[in-house]
Scaffold this motif. Sequence first.
Motif, short mmCIF file in Angstrom:
data_model
loop_
_atom_site.label_atom_id
_atom_site.label_comp_id
_atom_site.label_asym_id
_atom_site.label_seq_id
_atom_site.Cartn_x
_atom_site.Cartn_y
_atom_site.Cartn_z
N ALA A 296 8.08 -5.44 2.69
CA ALA A 296 7.63 -4.10 3.09
C ALA A 296 6.36 -3.70 2.35
O ALA A 296 5.41 -3.14 2.94
N ILE A 297 6.30 -3.99 1.06
CA ILE A 297 5.09 -3.68 0.27
C ILE A 297 3.89 -4.43 0.82
O ILE A 297 2.81 -3.86 1.03
N MET A 298 4.07 -5.71 1.12
CA MET A 298 2.95 -6.51 1.63
C MET A 298 2.54 -6.04 3.03
O MET A 298 1.34 -5.96 3.35
N GLY A 299 3.54 -5.74 3.87
CA GLY A 299 3.22 -5.31 5.23
C GLY A 299 2.45 -3.98 5.25
O GLY A 299 1.43 -3.85 5.93
N PHE A 300 2.93 -2.99 4.51
CA PHE A 300 2.27 -1.69 4.50
C PHE A 300 0.90 -1.77 3.85
O PHE A 300 -0.06 -1.12 4.29
N SER A 301 0.77 -2.58 2.78
CA SER A 301 -0.54 -2.70 2.15
C SER A 301 -1.53 -3.41 3.07
O SER A 301 -2.72 -3.07 3.10
N GLU A 302 -1.06 -4.38 3.85
CA GLU A 302 -1.95 -5.05 4.80
C GLU A 302 -2.38 -4.09 5.91
O GLU A 302 -3.55 -4.08 6.35
N ILE A 312 -9.07 4.94 6.14
CA ILE A 312 -8.56 5.46 4.88
C ILE A 312 -9.51 6.51 4.32
O ILE A 312 -9.10 7.54 3.78
N GLY A 313 -10.78 6.23 4.48
CA GLY A 313 -11.76 7.20 4.03
C GLY A 313 -12.36 6.90 2.67
O GLY A 313 -13.27 7.59 2.23
N SER A 314 -11.89 5.87 1.99
CA SER A 314 -12.43 5.54 0.68
C SER A 314 -12.33 4.03 0.47
O SER A 314 -11.28 3.43 0.72
N TYR A 320 -7.71 -1.09 -3.49
CA TYR A 320 -6.36 -1.00 -4.06
C TYR A 320 -5.32 -1.65 -3.14
O TYR A 320 -4.43 -2.37 -3.59
N ALA A 321 -5.44 -1.36 -1.84
CA ALA A 321 -4.51 -1.94 -0.88
C ALA A 321 -4.63 -3.47 -0.86
O ALA A 321 -3.62 -4.19 -0.78
N GLN A 326 -2.49 -8.82 -2.39
CA GLN A 326 -2.65 -10.09 -3.09
C GLN A 326 -1.61 -10.25 -4.20
O GLN A 326 -1.04 -11.34 -4.38
N SER A 327 -1.34 -9.17 -4.93
CA SER A 327 -0.31 -9.25 -5.97
C SER A 327 1.07 -9.49 -5.37
O SER A 327 1.87 -10.27 -5.90
#
Length: 555
Positions: A296-302, A312-314, A320-321, A326-327
């Motif tokens: 879930a962390i990898m999917g949402f960050s991707e 995102i706007g920044s 960070y994402a 990658q982490s």
Amino acid sequence: MPFHLKDSTRGMDDNAYSVEPAAEQPARPARRGRSRDELKSFRERLTHGTVHKPEFEYELLTMFARNETSAPFAMPALCFIFYITSMFWASFTEATTWIAIVSISRVYMLDQCRRLLAIPRTEVNVGQWRRHFTRIELVNGFALAAFALIGISINNPTGVSPATFSSHVFIFATLMVVLAIRMTFASTLPRLFLAGTVPMTVAVAGRLFTLGDPFYFALASMAIGIHVFFVYLARGLHSTALAMVEFRAEKDSLISELEEAGAISDEARRRAEAANKAKSRFLATMSHELRTPLNAIMGFSEVMEKELLGPIGSDIYRDYARSIYQSGDHLLCIINEILDLSRIEAGRYDLHEETMRLTDIAEDCQRLVKIKADAKALTIVEDFAPDLPHVWADPRALRQICLNLLSNALKFTPKGGRITLIVGHTQDGGQFMTVADTGPGIPKEEIPRVLQAFGQGSLAHETAEGGTGLGLPIVQNLIHLHGGTFDLQSELRKGTEVTVMLPPQRVLHAIAPLQPLGQERHRDPAPRPARQPRMRPVSPLAPETMAYKVAGEAR
């Protein structure tokens, strides 16, 4: 007596607050245990009234009892011979009285020896029994000494008759025989030997001295000297018996200590194996719980990095994402390796075997890592043997083996280096895969550590891109599941070569056709056997002149 209060107080403070080194800490319990054993042994010696350890004294006492009971008729038979011989110079009454006293004392000694051997060890007081046997042996010694005195009133001390001379010489010889026999039987207890022989030696020497002849003086002196010699022999035999008992006790103690240490070692090994299996089962069952939130962390960050649902706007948030993704990917790889190794160690890794080519696996893995190799300017050289037969193995496991070996080579090979991937035949008919690199190499003393879980070489920390140290252990376990072998050869500053070999039993060989293709010959079916002709009569009215014709039609 002066007291140094300051020094003693300082010693107390040092003992109270100082910490001993780890190597000296086990020595204190050992010294304490040794002191307790010595104190216990001293108390037992005081209780039993013995010089040596009570168990040693008990062994010597039982050795004497066994010696006496092993030959119960030796001494009585010898005394009976003395009795018959004494008839030539002594009266019947004296000789008979002597043999009766000797027989009674010998019977009582044998009875007490058998009683000692029948009593349990815990109920035996060694000091009391040793004193009891000494008293019995002293009575026996006086009884034997009486043999030198029987007939002394009949014989003429100044006479030189042959019978008188022979009686004196026979008594001297009797003393020698008794000394030899008692030294053999009672050497384990020197006090018993002295109690049983000194009275007879004194009696024989006294009788010979009273004769007043120089020859008898010499015999008496010789009797005393021989007795002293036998005393030294008895002491030597006693020391030998005591040393034998001590060595046997040390051997038994060592055997018991070894058995105890072996039992402790086995118990510790069983506990370690149980703990290791419990750990492996825990990690193997945690696969779903660990991977689900990480996916879930990898999917949402991707999704956030690629801005699939909107900008995102920044750029900082986008970085960070990307870092989160990658982490997470790196953490997922570590978790997968740990879980794979745990499943293998727990025996829950099942092989899904099928027919495949080892060269196809190597080519697929080479294509997967080629992008990373090009990024580091590394050259991957393929050296595949032609026309390799199929093998029966798990494609996923072999692919993981090849990827782990290539990934290690990519990590540890510097830029501009070369990686060689070799697939070929072994001498026994199996197949092998070798990955060789031109990296820093591994020192020989560090190779066992590298093959352990989470183990890495010292030079790897300087040149590698990071890792968990689980790649080679996983490779080693997976190839062992296939019944194969693993070999790692490395030379410092020149590179590393890792080879995995599949056994010949996993190589599939095609069976040659029985007939060349296009030249098959089909055998005609076997013809049916011809039916036998059946004969029937033409006229049933005249059987004696009956004519027959062949009925060829089938019924």
